[in-house]
Write a protein that holds these residues in place. Structure first.
Motif, PDB file in Angstrom:
ATOM      1  N   ARG A  31     145.019 -19.806  82.305  1.00  0.00           N
ATOM      2  CA  ARG A  31     144.641 -18.927  83.399  1.00  0.00           C
ATOM      3  C   ARG A  31     143.145 -19.080  83.636  1.00  0.00           C
ATOM      4  O   ARG A  31     142.342 -18.937  82.712  1.00  0.00           O
ATOM      5  CB  ARG A  31     144.973 -17.479  83.043  1.00  0.00           C
ATOM      6  N   TYR A  33     139.836 -18.389  86.599  1.00  0.00           N
ATOM      7  CA  TYR A  33     139.379 -17.661  87.783  1.00  0.00           C
ATOM      8  C   TYR A  33     138.125 -18.318  88.346  1.00  0.00           C
ATOM      9  O   TYR A  33     137.290 -18.838  87.601  1.00  0.00           O
ATOM     10  CB  TYR A  33     139.024 -16.213  87.409  1.00  0.00           C
ATOM     11  N   SER A  45     136.070 -12.129  93.781  1.00  0.00           N
ATOM     12  CA  SER A  45     137.128 -13.016  93.336  1.00  0.00           C
ATOM     13  C   SER A  45     137.524 -13.978  94.447  1.00  0.00           C
ATOM     14  O   SER A  45     137.772 -13.572  95.578  1.00  0.00           O
ATOM     15  CB  SER A  45     138.348 -12.193  92.915  1.00  0.00           C
ATOM     16  N   VAL A  48     142.664 -17.269  91.646  1.00  0.00           N
ATOM     17  CA  VAL A  48     143.262 -17.100  90.326  1.00  0.00           C
ATOM     18  C   VAL A  48     144.251 -18.237  90.153  1.00  0.00           C
ATOM     19  O   VAL A  48     145.178 -18.391  90.955  1.00  0.00           O
ATOM     20  CB  VAL A  48     143.987 -15.747  90.197  1.00  0.00           C
ATOM     21  N   LEU A  50     147.022 -19.820  87.710  1.00  0.00           N
ATOM     22  CA  LEU A  50     147.840 -19.276  86.630  1.00  0.00           C
ATOM     23  C   LEU A  50     148.667 -20.301  85.879  1.00  0.00           C
ATOM     24  O   LEU A  50     149.374 -19.939  84.939  1.00  0.00           O
ATOM     25  CB  LEU A  50     148.763 -18.186  87.185  1.00  0.00           C
ATOM     26  N   SER A  51     148.646 -21.551  86.270  1.00  0.00           N
ATOM     27  CA  SER A  51     149.481 -22.521  85.560  1.00  0.00           C
ATOM     28  C   SER A  51     148.938 -23.928  85.769  1.00  0.00           C
ATOM     29  O   SER A  51     148.156 -24.190  86.689  1.00  0.00           O
ATOM     30  CB  SER A  51     150.927 -22.449  86.056  1.00  0.00           C
ATOM     31  N   LYS A  56     145.049 -23.888  94.900  1.00  0.00           N
ATOM     32  CA  LYS A  56     144.949 -22.838  95.907  1.00  0.00           C
ATOM     33  C   LYS A  56     143.843 -23.181  96.886  1.00  0.00           C
ATOM     34  O   LYS A  56     142.818 -23.751  96.506  1.00  0.00           O
ATOM     35  CB  LYS A  56     144.697 -21.486  95.248  1.00  0.00           C
ATOM     36  N   TYR A  92     140.367 -17.374  80.903  1.00  0.00           N
ATOM     37  CA  TYR A  92     141.021 -16.224  80.271  1.00  0.00           C
ATOM     38  C   TYR A  92     141.556 -16.605  78.905  1.00  0.00           C
ATOM     39  O   TYR A  92     142.172 -17.652  78.743  1.00  0.00           O
ATOM     40  CB  TYR A  92     142.173 -15.766  81.171  1.00  0.00           C
TER      41      TYR A  92
ATOM     42  N   SER B  95     140.995  -4.150  85.426  1.00  0.00           N
ATOM     43  CA  SER B  95     142.167  -4.915  85.833  1.00  0.00           C
ATOM     44  C   SER B  95     143.425  -4.195  85.348  1.00  0.00           C
ATOM     45  O   SER B  95     143.367  -3.327  84.472  1.00  0.00           O
ATOM     46  CB  SER B  95     142.122  -6.331  85.260  1.00  0.00           C
ATOM     47  N   THR B  98     148.479  -6.857  83.108  1.00  0.00           N
ATOM     48  CA  THR B  98     148.766  -8.284  83.294  1.00  0.00           C
ATOM     49  C   THR B  98     148.051  -8.721  84.564  1.00  0.00           C
ATOM     50  O   THR B  98     148.627  -8.711  85.640  1.00  0.00           O
ATOM     51  CB  THR B  98     150.271  -8.526  83.418  1.00  0.00           C
ATOM     52  N   ASN B 100     146.167 -10.320  87.639  1.00  0.00           N
ATOM     53  CA  ASN B 100     145.979 -11.440  88.531  1.00  0.00           C
ATOM     54  C   ASN B 100     144.568 -11.474  89.051  1.00  0.00           C
ATOM     55  O   ASN B 100     144.241 -12.312  89.877  1.00  0.00           O
ATOM     56  CB  ASN B 100     146.964 -11.372  89.701  1.00  0.00           C
ATOM     57  N   GLY B 101     143.771 -10.594  88.590  1.00  0.00           N
ATOM     58  CA  GLY B 101     142.380 -10.602  89.016  1.00  0.00           C
ATOM     59  C   GLY B 101     141.631  -9.455  88.385  1.00  0.00           C
ATOM     60  O   GLY B 101     142.218  -8.440  88.060  1.00  0.00           O
TER      61      GLY B 101
END
Lengths: 113, 113
Positions: A31, A33, A45, A48, A50-51, A56, A92, B95, B98, B100-101
């Motif tokens: 993860r 950011y 922000s 994000v 995530l995988s 993005k 993260y 946050s 869990t 996402n930001g």
């Protein structure tokens, strides 16, 4: 200890040009950011991821994540002056103490007319 | 509230005095973080709160620094006997469990003279 390295730390570019900011990190994470910070302001922000393989895009910015290479990139397409800011990546990690973001040193981007 | 609120926005204090910095996170966000950003630097993790769990204090630079979070909401970061090297912007983020930001507040700029 997780280390996060960004390069370049300073980037001056002309409007209309393309460039990529790199974010390397030292230990496993899935993860990541990206944040933007304007002078005297807080962090906004941007993305994000995530995988592995996540990509993005928002406007002239595109971010990607390769967890196997422990590398994320932030690509700038046809830069405009409004993109001038400092960009941070943050990785993260979840451990026995809890979760936290570890930040890179930041890339200070200046887009010249 | 709609965002993470920090107060004061600016604080000038004399060396040796104690200061308290406040963070009011977004309602419903169970995780709260304090980071420190020195001039031209990246963000340094200080402390992390998650719900009612014991906080992760591993980033606090000395025993002059402490933080608490009352009722799982508002947090106060206290610096005792301030030193000039404590001068920095102190940022709070919150946050969901869990995330996402992470949403950052505007920060408190602390100047120790």
């Amino acid at each position: 200890e997780l280390k996060v390295e960004q390069n370049p730390l300073f980037l001056s570019m002309q409007e209309g040009k393309n460039y990529t900011i790199y974010c390397n990190y030292s230990t496993t994470s899935d993860r990541l950011y990206w944040y933007r910070q304007d002078p005297g302001k807080s962090l906004e922000s941007l993305f994000v991821l995530l995988s592995n393989g996540a990509v993005k895009q928002e406007g002239r910015l595109m971010a990607s994540l390769d967890t196997k290479a422990r590398l994320s990139t932030l690509h700038i397409t046809a830069a405009v002056h409004d993109l001038s800011a400092t960009y941070f990546c943050a990785v993260y990690r979840l451990n026995t103490s809890g979760s936290r973001l570890t930040f890179g040193e930041g890339t200070q981007l200046t887009v010249n007319p | 509230g709609a965002g993470v609120s920090q107060s004061p926005s600016n604080k000038v204090t004399e060396k040796g005095k104690d200061v308290e910095l406040r963070c009011d996170p977004i309602s419903g966000h169970t995780a709260l973080y304090w980071y420190r950003q020195s001039l031209g630097q990246g963000l340094e993790f200080l402390i992390y709160f998650q719900g009612n769990s014991a906080p992760d204090k591993s980033g606090l630079p000395s025993d002059r620094f402490s933080a608490e979070r009352t009722g799982g909401s508002v947090s106060t970061l206290t610096i005792q006997r301030t030193q000039q090297e404590d001068s920095a912007v102190y940022l709070c983020a919150s946050s969901r469990r869990t995330p996402n930001g992470y949403t950052f507040g505007s920060g408190t700029r602390l100047t120790v003279v």
